[in-house]
Scaffold this motif. Structure first.
Motif, mmCIF file in Angstrom:
data_model
loop_
_atom_site.group_PDB
_atom_site.id
_atom_site.type_symbol
_atom_site.label_atom_id
_atom_site.label_comp_id
_atom_site.label_asym_id
_atom_site.label_seq_id
_atom_site.Cartn_x
_atom_site.Cartn_y
_atom_site.Cartn_z
ATOM 1 N N GLY A 47 -27.689 -47.976 28.077
ATOM 2 C CA GLY A 47 -28.258 -49.052 28.876
ATOM 3 C C GLY A 47 -27.969 -48.960 30.357
ATOM 4 N N ARG A 48 -27.478 -47.803 30.820
ATOM 5 C CA ARG A 48 -27.226 -47.614 32.241
ATOM 6 C C ARG A 48 -27.829 -46.288 32.681
ATOM 7 N NH1 ARG A 48 -21.508 -47.038 33.133
ATOM 8 N NH2 ARG A 48 -21.571 -46.100 31.077
ATOM 9 N N ALA A 49 -28.098 -46.163 33.968
ATOM 10 C CA ALA A 49 -28.625 -44.915 34.529
ATOM 11 C C ALA A 49 -27.934 -44.654 35.853
ATOM 12 C CB ALA A 49 -30.133 -45.012 34.732
ATOM 13 N N LEU A 50 -27.694 -43.381 36.113
ATOM 14 C CA LEU A 50 -27.158 -42.966 37.399
ATOM 15 C C LEU A 50 -28.284 -42.305 38.166
ATOM 16 C CD1 LEU A 50 -24.669 -42.624 39.243
ATOM 17 C CD2 LEU A 50 -24.379 -40.357 38.210
ATOM 18 N N ALA A 51 -28.432 -42.659 39.420
ATOM 19 C CA ALA A 51 -29.484 -42.069 40.259
ATOM 20 C C ALA A 51 -28.866 -41.655 41.587
ATOM 21 C CB ALA A 51 -30.612 -43.067 40.480
ATOM 22 N N GLN A 52 -29.387 -40.546 42.117
ATOM 23 C CA GLN A 52 -28.913 -40.028 43.395
ATOM 24 C C GLN A 52 -30.111 -39.723 44.272
ATOM 25 O OE1 GLN A 52 -26.965 -36.673 41.596
ATOM 26 N NE2 GLN A 52 -24.968 -37.664 41.665
ATOM 27 N N GLY A 53 -29.938 -39.845 45.565
ATOM 28 C CA GLY A 53 -31.040 -39.561 46.472
ATOM 29 C C GLY A 53 -30.585 -38.789 47.692
ATOM 30 N N ARG A 54 -31.456 -37.906 48.135
ATOM 31 C CA ARG A 54 -31.269 -37.175 49.382
ATOM 32 C C ARG A 54 -32.443 -37.536 50.280
ATOM 33 N NH1 ARG A 54 -28.737 -34.524 45.580
ATOM 34 N NH2 ARG A 54 -27.000 -33.129 46.019
ATOM 35 N N ILE A 55 -32.156 -37.933 51.496
ATOM 36 C CA ILE A 55 -33.204 -38.409 52.395
ATOM 37 C C ILE A 55 -33.276 -37.455 53.584
ATOM 38 C CG2 ILE A 55 -33.983 -40.302 53.856
ATOM 39 C CD1 ILE A 55 -31.650 -40.847 50.896
ATOM 40 N N PHE A 56 -34.509 -36.974 53.836
ATOM 41 C CA PHE A 56 -34.772 -36.033 54.917
ATOM 42 C C PHE A 56 -35.761 -36.659 55.882
ATOM 43 C CE2 PHE A 56 -33.770 -33.669 51.122
ATOM 44 C CZ PHE A 56 -32.947 -32.638 51.547
ATOM 45 N N ASN A 57 -35.578 -36.401 57.185
ATOM 46 C CA ASN A 57 -36.600 -36.822 58.130
ATOM 47 C C ASN A 57 -37.723 -35.787 58.131
ATOM 48 O OD1 ASN A 57 -35.765 -34.687 59.852
ATOM 49 N ND2 ASN A 57 -34.516 -36.047 61.116
ATOM 50 N N ALA A 58 -38.793 -36.058 58.843
ATOM 51 C CA ALA A 58 -39.968 -35.175 58.827
ATOM 52 C C ALA A 58 -39.676 -33.808 59.445
ATOM 53 C CB ALA A 58 -41.138 -35.847 59.548
#
Length: 183
Positions: free
Chosen positions: A143-154
């Motif tokens: 019932g849980r999820a781990l999420a990760q994100g990488r953010i790049f500019n243009a």
């Protein structure tokens, strides 16, 4: 909450992951459909231009079992103030990341809620310019999820990292995807 602050006067070694190969935001259709079952989503989403990249046209992220890439930007001009842009990004970074856990489970109906959220700001960013949000969910269970994100500019610079643990449990009959507070 964990917070880490620094000023821009320090110098030292620099390196960053490269931006993945994806179509330019202008080549990705505007997302008109909102996440289903999310009460009030139209209020949150109307201020943002969000474009989900079709996984068939992007280089796949072989390091995750469930993930996606989106281009996004705020639809209006904001003041030239790093704190304003960081605040708007913090808000947006929470809006979409848990949906990356559902990419491996099309049509699976779950109740979603943020449990904890951490952001590392690596370089100044501007949310009224295009940002690529590469989202991955390395695990979902119990019932849980781990999420990760990488953010790049243009320009391809890695500007922020996000990690979130969220509730992702089976949707009960009659319930909504995101809990609604009673008035």
């Amino acid at each position: 909450m964990t917070a880490s602050f620094h000023h821009d006067l320090d110098n030292g070694p620099e390196h960053a992951e490269p931006m993945p190969e994806v179509p330019a935001p202008e080549d990705v259709p505007v997302q008109r459909d909102l996440p289903t079952g999310v009460p009030g989503a139209e209020k949150d989403y109307r201020e943002w231009d969000i474009r989900t990249i079709d996984p068939a046209v992007a280089v796949p992220d072989l390091t995750t079992v469930s993930g996606r890439s989106i281009w996004f930007k705020f639809r209006h001009e904001l003041p030239d103030n790093d704190a304003v842009h960081a605040s708007a990004f913090a808000y947006m970074s929470d809006m979409t990341i848990l949906f990356s856990a559902l990419q491996a489970h099309p049509g699976y109906e779950v109740q979603l809620a943020s449990l904890d959220h951490a952001i590392w700001f690596l370089r100044p960013l501007r949310v009224d310019d295009w940002l690529l949000y590469r989202q991955a969910s390395p695990s979902a269970a119990s019932g849980r999820a781990l999420a990760q994100g990488r953010i790049f500019n243009a320009r391809g610079e890695l500007v922020a990292l996000v990690t979130q643990e969220g509730l992702a449990r089976d949707l009960r009959a009659g319930a909504t995807q995101v809990p609604v507070r009673d008035k």
